[in-house]
Design a protein around this motif. Structure first.
Motif, PDB file in Angstrom:
ATOM      1  N   MET A  39       0.845  -1.200   0.000  1.00 14.10           N
ATOM      2  CA  MET A  39       0.000   0.000   0.000  1.00 14.10           C
ATOM      3  C   MET A  39       0.879   1.248   0.000  1.00 14.10           C
ATOM      4  N   ASP A  40       0.520   2.243  -0.819  1.00 14.79           N
ATOM      5  CA  ASP A  40       1.204   3.526  -0.796  1.00 14.79           C
ATOM      6  C   ASP A  40       0.231   4.596  -0.296  1.00 14.79           C
ATOM      7  N   ARG A  41       0.687   5.837  -0.231  1.00 13.88           N
ATOM      8  CA  ARG A  41      -0.141   6.920   0.321  1.00 13.88           C
ATOM      9  C   ARG A  41      -1.390   7.177  -0.517  1.00 13.88           C
ATOM     10  N   ARG A  42      -1.265   7.002  -1.814  1.00 16.06           N
ATOM     11  CA  ARG A  42      -2.439   7.208  -2.672  1.00 16.06           C
ATOM     12  C   ARG A  42      -3.509   6.172  -2.361  1.00 16.06           C
ATOM     13  N   GLN A  43      -3.100   4.932  -2.205  1.00 13.03           N
ATOM     14  CA  GLN A  43      -4.043   3.868  -1.871  1.00 13.03           C
ATOM     15  C   GLN A  43      -4.639   4.065  -0.480  1.00 13.03           C
ATOM     16  N   GLN A  44      -3.816   4.548   0.445  1.00 14.79           N
ATOM     17  CA  GLN A  44      -4.323   4.836   1.788  1.00 14.79           C
ATOM     18  C   GLN A  44      -5.441   5.865   1.729  1.00 14.79           C
ATOM     19  N   LEU A  45      -5.231   6.920   0.953  1.00 13.44           N
ATOM     20  CA  LEU A  45      -6.243   7.960   0.819  1.00 13.44           C
ATOM     21  C   LEU A  45      -7.510   7.403   0.170  1.00 13.44           C
ATOM     22  N   GLU A  46      -7.355   6.542  -0.824  1.00 15.04           N
ATOM     23  CA  GLU A  46      -8.519   5.948  -1.489  1.00 15.04           C
ATOM     24  C   GLU A  46      -9.344   5.117  -0.509  1.00 15.04           C
ATOM     25  N   VAL A  47      -8.659   4.345   0.348  1.00 18.57           N
ATOM     26  CA  VAL A  47      -9.369   3.539   1.346  1.00 18.57           C
ATOM     27  C   VAL A  47     -10.088   4.447   2.339  1.00 18.57           C
ATOM     28  N   PHE A  48      -9.409   5.487   2.783  1.00 25.79           N
ATOM     29  CA  PHE A  48     -10.012   6.435   3.727  1.00 25.79           C
ATOM     30  C   PHE A  48     -11.267   7.059   3.129  1.00 25.79           C
ATOM     31  N   GLN A  49     -11.193   7.506   1.892  1.00 25.89           N
ATOM     32  CA  GLN A  49     -12.348   8.131   1.232  1.00 25.89           C
ATOM     33  C   GLN A  49     -13.480   7.127   1.033  1.00 25.89           C
ATOM     34  N   ALA A  50     -13.119   5.897   0.680  1.00 26.91           N
ATOM     35  CA  ALA A  50     -14.142   4.867   0.482  1.00 26.91           C
ATOM     36  C   ALA A  50     -14.866   4.554   1.789  1.00 26.91           C
ATOM     37  N   GLN A  51     -14.119   4.431   2.876  1.00 29.49           N
ATOM     38  CA  GLN A  51     -14.743   4.114   4.166  1.00 29.49           C
ATOM     39  C   GLN A  51     -15.537   5.294   4.715  1.00 29.49           C
ATOM     40  N   THR A  52     -15.112   6.497   4.389  1.00 30.79           N
ATOM     41  CA  THR A  52     -15.887   7.677   4.773  1.00 30.79           C
ATOM     42  C   THR A  52     -17.259   7.647   4.113  1.00 30.79           C
ATOM     43  N   GLU A  53     -17.284   7.309   2.824  1.00 30.32           N
ATOM     44  CA  GLU A  53     -18.560   7.213   2.108  1.00 30.32           C
ATOM     45  C   GLU A  53     -19.382   6.040   2.623  1.00 30.32           C
ATOM     46  N   ASN A  54     -18.727   4.926   2.886  1.00 30.11           N
ATOM     47  CA  ASN A  54     -19.445   3.768   3.435  1.00 30.11           C
ATOM     48  C   ASN A  54     -20.103   4.106   4.769  1.00 30.11           C
ATOM     49  N   LEU A  55     -19.411   4.860   5.594  1.00 29.51           N
ATOM     50  CA  LEU A  55     -19.971   5.234   6.893  1.00 29.51           C
ATOM     51  C   LEU A  55     -21.190   6.134   6.738  1.00 29.51           C
ATOM     52  N   ARG A  56     -21.178   7.013   5.745  1.00 26.72           N
ATOM     53  CA  ARG A  56     -22.347   7.866   5.504  1.00 26.72           C
ATOM     54  C   ARG A  56     -23.566   7.008   5.179  1.00 26.72           C
ATOM     55  N   VAL A  57     -23.371   6.017   4.321  1.00 32.28           N
ATOM     56  CA  VAL A  57     -24.471   5.136   3.932  1.00 32.28           C
ATOM     57  C   VAL A  57     -24.930   4.308   5.133  1.00 32.28           C
ATOM     58  N   LEU A  58     -23.987   3.800   5.914  1.00 30.36           N
ATOM     59  CA  LEU A  58     -24.328   2.987   7.081  1.00 30.36           C
ATOM     60  C   LEU A  58     -25.056   3.795   8.148  1.00 30.36           C
ATOM     61  N   GLU A  59     -24.693   5.062   8.302  1.00 29.41           N
ATOM     62  CA  GLU A  59     -25.400   5.921   9.254  1.00 29.41           C
ATOM     63  C   GLU A  59     -26.855   6.102   8.832  1.00 29.41           C
ATOM     64  N   ARG A  60     -27.073   6.302   7.532  1.00 30.52           N
ATOM     65  CA  ARG A  60     -28.446   6.428   7.040  1.00 30.52           C
ATOM     66  C   ARG A  60     -29.209   5.121   7.250  1.00 30.52           C
ATOM     67  N   GLY A  61     -28.541   4.015   6.971  1.00 31.13           N
ATOM     68  CA  GLY A  61     -29.180   2.720   7.181  1.00 31.13           C
ATOM     69  C   GLY A  61     -29.512   2.474   8.640  1.00 31.13           C
ATOM     70  N   TRP A  62     -28.610   2.874   9.520  1.00 36.49           N
ATOM     71  CA  TRP A  62     -28.826   2.725  10.966  1.00 36.49           C
ATOM     72  C   TRP A  62     -30.097   3.463  11.401  1.00 36.49           C
ATOM     73  N   LYS A  63     -30.224   4.698  10.961  1.00 38.83           N
ATOM     74  CA  LYS A  63     -31.396   5.502  11.323  1.00 38.83           C
ATOM     75  C   LYS A  63     -32.671   4.900  10.741  1.00 38.83           C
ATOM     76  N   HIS A  64     -32.590   4.406   9.512  1.00 41.96           N
ATOM     77  CA  HIS A  64     -33.766   3.817   8.862  1.00 41.96           C
ATOM     78  C   HIS A  64     -34.231   2.564   9.604  1.00 41.96           C
ATOM     79  N   ILE A  65     -33.302   1.699   9.968  1.00 44.42           N
ATOM     80  CA  ILE A  65     -33.668   0.475  10.686  1.00 44.42           C
ATOM     81  C   ILE A  65     -34.240   0.818  12.064  1.00 44.42           C
ATOM     82  N   LYS A  66     -33.655   1.801  12.718  1.00 42.67           N
ATOM     83  CA  LYS A  66     -34.163   2.212  14.033  1.00 42.67           C
ATOM     84  C   LYS A  66     -35.589   2.725  13.947  1.00 42.67           C
TER      85      LYS A  66
END
Length: 249
Positions: free
Chosen positions: A1-28
């Protein structure tokens, strides 16, 4: 892994968390409706779905944390991942904290051990203790839990599965969020902001968790009923005067 890949993973997980937060609220919201309707079968089913959502959320949150730019070195990220692969998510968290604490240099001999002790307590309570339960849910053991080798039933974890509810899952999520906040503050500014913010942040997290741990599903249901009653009162009071005005006109 290099710094570019690290940033890509960080950005991907940031977006995943946004979707999961919405899903969490919907299920609740669905669980809230079923609680009010006394639909116990659906509450139980959706609670397990929420537990799965928590498994996904906690993994994404941890991945985002360790891939945060300008925090961990690439070799440190590799070490954290290797610890998880050899052991468990608990091992990965412990390695994450240990590496983060190495960044602190300008404090007395007891400071770092005390910080480590506090963080390990949070890991014990909000990561290690529920990790087995999360694994059972993720592997389809929704009603009856099995032992680690899947050769016999596990009565203790089966009982824990039966007692799982919305309030307990909310508490787990709050605990994991608090731990992420503290470790993020540590790795982003170990010699400046962390020393200033650590103790107030730890006290705030512990106070919130202590309050949340006293809350029960029965109390949650009472609050939901109260909110529904207030909504009904507002509707009635707003339509009443309108009708009276129409008659007077």
């Amino acid at each position: 892994m290099d710094r570019r890949q690290q940033l890509e993973v960080f950005q991907a997980q940031t977006e995943n968390l946004r979707v999961l937060e919405r899903g969490w609220k919907h299920i609740k919201r669905g669980i809230h409706r079923d609680l009010l309707a006394n639909n116990k079968a659906s509450v139980e089913l959706q609670t397990k779905v929420l537990a799965l959502a928590y498994c996904a959320w906690s993994e994404a949150a941890f991945s985002k944390l360790i891939h945060t730019p300008h925090c961990f070195e690439l070799d440190e990220i590799r070490q954290i991942k290797a610890a998880g692969e050899r052991g468990s998510i608990v091992s990965a968290w412990e390695k994450c904290v240990a590496l983060a604490l190495r960044k602190i240099q300008s404090r007395n001999g007891s400071y770092v051990p005390n910080v480590k002790q506090e963080l390990n307590r949070l890991i014990k309570t909000y990561i290690e203790t529920p990790s087995q339960l999360r694994n059972k849910v993720a592997h389809g053991q929704w009603q009856v839990a099995l032992n680690s080798k899947n050769t016999a039933q596990n009565p203790d974890l089966t009982a824990s599965l039966a007692n799982l509810d919305l309030v307990k899952l909310d508490l787990l999520k709050k605990g994991c969020e608090g731990l992420c906040l503290i470790v993020e503050a540590l790795v982003e500014s170990p010699e400046k902001a962390f020393h200033r913010d650590y103790w107030p942040l730890l006290c705030q997290v512990k106070e919130q968790l202590a309050t949340a741990s006293q809350f029960t599903l029965a109390q949650k249901l009472q609050l939901l009923k109260k909110k529904r009653g207030l909504a009904g009162d507002i509707t009635l009071s707003s339509t009443g005067p309108a009708k009276k005005t129409a008659r007077s006109g």
